[in-house]
Design a protein around this motif. Sequence first.
Motif, mmCIF file in Angstrom:
data_model
loop_
_atom_site.group_PDB
_atom_site.id
_atom_site.type_symbol
_atom_site.label_atom_id
_atom_site.label_comp_id
_atom_site.label_asym_id
_atom_site.label_seq_id
_atom_site.Cartn_x
_atom_site.Cartn_y
_atom_site.Cartn_z
ATOM 1 N N GLU A 182 71.542 35.924 -67.267
ATOM 2 C CA GLU A 182 72.586 35.146 -66.596
ATOM 3 C C GLU A 182 72.525 35.364 -65.083
ATOM 4 O OE1 GLU A 182 76.179 36.412 -68.401
ATOM 5 O OE2 GLU A 182 75.955 35.154 -70.177
ATOM 6 N N GLY A 183 72.243 36.608 -64.679
ATOM 7 C CA GLY A 183 72.129 36.904 -63.260
ATOM 8 C C GLY A 183 70.981 36.152 -62.612
ATOM 9 N N ILE A 184 69.843 36.092 -63.291
ATOM 10 C CA ILE A 184 68.692 35.340 -62.777
ATOM 11 C C ILE A 184 69.076 33.881 -62.582
ATOM 12 C CG2 ILE A 184 66.384 34.504 -63.354
ATOM 13 C CD1 ILE A 184 66.000 37.204 -64.871
ATOM 14 N N HIS A 185 69.786 33.331 -63.554
ATOM 15 C CA HIS A 185 70.206 31.928 -63.459
ATOM 16 C C HIS A 185 71.200 31.723 -62.321
ATOM 17 C CE1 HIS A 185 71.430 27.902 -64.704
ATOM 18 N NE2 HIS A 185 72.697 28.311 -64.651
ATOM 19 N N GLN A 186 72.211 32.594 -62.222
ATOM 20 C CA GLN A 186 73.257 32.422 -61.219
ATOM 21 C C GLN A 186 72.754 32.588 -59.798
ATOM 22 O OE1 GLN A 186 76.248 31.228 -61.600
ATOM 23 N NE2 GLN A 186 75.944 31.037 -63.802
ATOM 24 N N GLN A 187 71.699 33.382 -59.606
ATOM 25 C CA GLN A 187 71.148 33.582 -58.268
ATOM 26 C C GLN A 187 70.064 32.561 -57.923
ATOM 27 O OE1 GLN A 187 72.502 35.931 -56.200
ATOM 28 N NE2 GLN A 187 73.918 36.195 -57.902
ATOM 29 N N SER A 188 69.754 31.684 -58.850
ATOM 30 C CA SER A 188 68.654 30.731 -58.654
ATOM 31 C C SER A 188 69.176 29.376 -58.175
ATOM 32 C CB SER A 188 67.891 30.538 -59.971
ATOM 33 O OG SER A 188 68.642 29.706 -60.851
ATOM 34 N N PRO A 189 68.294 28.518 -57.685
ATOM 35 C CA PRO A 189 68.716 27.157 -57.302
ATOM 36 C C PRO A 189 69.204 26.325 -58.481
ATOM 37 C CG PRO A 189 66.604 27.730 -56.291
ATOM 38 C CD PRO A 189 66.890 28.792 -57.304
ATOM 39 N N ARG A 190 68.990 26.796 -59.714
ATOM 40 C CA ARG A 190 69.417 26.063 -60.906
ATOM 41 C C ARG A 190 70.841 26.428 -61.332
ATOM 42 N NH1 ARG A 190 65.085 23.929 -64.081
ATOM 43 N NH2 ARG A 190 63.048 24.304 -63.138
ATOM 44 N N ARG A 191 71.546 27.185 -60.508
ATOM 45 C CA ARG A 191 72.836 27.741 -60.912
ATOM 46 C C ARG A 191 73.873 26.688 -61.305
ATOM 47 N NH1 ARG A 191 72.510 28.353 -55.382
ATOM 48 N NH2 ARG A 191 71.640 30.445 -55.645
ATOM 49 N N ASP A 192 73.763 25.477 -60.756
ATOM 50 C CA ASP A 192 74.754 24.440 -61.065
ATOM 51 C C ASP A 192 74.452 23.701 -62.363
ATOM 52 O OD1 ASP A 192 76.206 24.995 -58.748
ATOM 53 O OD2 ASP A 192 74.974 23.640 -57.547
ATOM 54 N N ALA A 193 73.276 23.952 -62.945
ATOM 55 C CA ALA A 193 72.927 23.356 -64.242
ATOM 56 C C ALA A 193 73.278 24.339 -65.353
ATOM 57 C CB ALA A 193 71.448 22.985 -64.265
ATOM 58 N N GLU A 194 72.942 23.987 -66.586
ATOM 59 C CA GLU A 194 73.360 24.773 -67.742
ATOM 60 C C GLU A 194 72.507 26.026 -67.936
ATOM 61 O OE1 GLU A 194 75.882 24.417 -69.769
ATOM 62 O OE2 GLU A 194 76.627 22.503 -69.010
ATOM 63 N N ALA A 234 69.730 22.236 -71.752
ATOM 64 C CA ALA A 234 69.336 23.112 -70.642
ATOM 65 C C ALA A 234 68.480 22.401 -69.598
ATOM 66 C CB ALA A 234 68.578 24.322 -71.182
ATOM 67 N N ASN A 235 68.273 21.099 -69.742
ATOM 68 C CA ASN A 235 67.437 20.364 -68.798
ATOM 69 C C ASN A 235 67.948 20.553 -67.368
ATOM 70 O OD1 ASN A 235 65.489 18.653 -67.774
ATOM 71 N ND2 ASN A 235 66.626 16.780 -68.269
ATOM 72 N N GLY A 236 67.077 21.004 -66.485
ATOM 73 C CA GLY A 236 67.462 21.295 -65.114
ATOM 74 C C GLY A 236 67.984 22.694 -64.909
ATOM 75 N N GLY A 237 68.219 23.393 -66.000
ATOM 76 C CA GLY A 237 68.784 24.733 -65.926
ATOM 77 C C GLY A 237 67.874 25.789 -66.513
ATOM 78 N N THR A 238 68.487 26.734 -67.230
ATOM 79 C CA THR A 238 67.755 27.886 -67.755
ATOM 80 C C THR A 238 67.968 28.010 -69.251
ATOM 81 O OG1 THR A 238 68.049 29.075 -65.662
ATOM 82 C CG2 THR A 238 67.472 30.396 -67.586
#
Length: 475
Positions: A182-194, A234-238
Amino acid sequence: MSTPIKVLMVEDSVTLSAIYSAYLQDTDYHLASVETLGMAHTALSAFQPDIVLLDVELPDGNGLDFLTEAASQEHPPKVIVMTAFGTSDMAVKAIQAGASDFLTKPFDAARLKVTLDNTAARLQLGKRAQELAQLERDSYCNFIGKSLAMQSVYKTIDSLALSDATGFIVGESGTGKELAAEGIHQQSPRRDAEFIAINCGAIPSELMESELFGHVKGAFTGASANREGAASIANGGTLFLDEICEMSLELQKKLLRFIQTGTFRKVGSNTLETVDIRFVCATNRNPLAEVSEGRFREDLFYRLHVVPLHMPPLREREDDVLMLANHFLQHFGEQAGKHFEGFSEDAAAVIRRYPWPGNVRQLQNAMQQVVVLNDGQLVTEATLPTSITSGPLGINQTPADISAATTASVSKLVAPEYSHLARRQQIEPLWVTEKKAIEAAIAACDNNVNRAAGLLEIAPSTLYRKIQAWKQLQA
């Protein structure tokens, strides 16, 4: 100096300003000059200097009044006061007002350069100290801990989040692998996606493909409507694949194709769909051992194992255990309307000494138990769960010690008329009973853990965690 140091010179004498500028002509300092306090105030925000050479006697005021504004900046510059009225009192007053150094006019090029170089060195040292302070974080991405092991985790998450490289998280159960994902996702440019998480060990293999890719109506019995899978959502996200090593070999082959091409088909559909997904996966097993035993595809492993991230067990996190224990104590205390100030010395020593085979999850449960069963301001050793103070996984305990401690604990709960020796000897610790039942189920299933888990109606991952804990006990 790797980057030019910006210097703002506030000097009302045009002649002196020209001389000082000539002194610095062949240096790496980037110099801007102004003649009044008013111009200096404007240049402070516009030029954003690293160092200010400040004359005291200026046409529109005293230069020392400028120090307060300089210190209030988000990134305050170092200020070197220049004056022809050099006295010890003036120097003390300037330093007390926030000046970094003091120059008495007249001074030559060498004196100016040495003063600037020393100030620049202190400036760089201060910046480096701030960078280190930021790296030494007490908490990050819902993690709590400042141990060296966790600082390494934070740094890896920071680096991994900036790319789309696949993160492969390994670690024991309860160490926070999903929190890391979750941390990797939240700190990434994909944070606004799912951010979509799938536990590969908790979903039956026959349903896993539908869970991952979705299905169309009528694809199989019970498929009464079209359903989007994790890949579409998860398209566009993680997409986080937890316990990846428990995925079936057949589905591993389809997952590999999906990762390589970014395309998939829903179960029962002939339509090829394309998505843009960042993958993160995790396992509490040794992935190389799974590959060597033929339970995990080697080509999939190397496709996923791009940036490894090891989550340290709680026993390797120094005093993080007390930080976490206090956090959980306060959290559950607030929920229950109770106030706990902390731990006594003996309770803190027990918490530090215990190996915590269940890691943070076990610690969280232990602190919740403390809050539910006790009142009072200070948690003592007596109020800690007996599984921590004298349980089967305690430190420096032999099986005989464990049995004696457990029997003693049980005897306290038995009424005097029933507490004779024969009855006590018939009682065995709950974990022993559970261990026997699980071992019998595994043996009956020809050592197939997944099949035994199905008969016991628990997740295979739960069985693997328990087996791992018993192995640690016997080690």
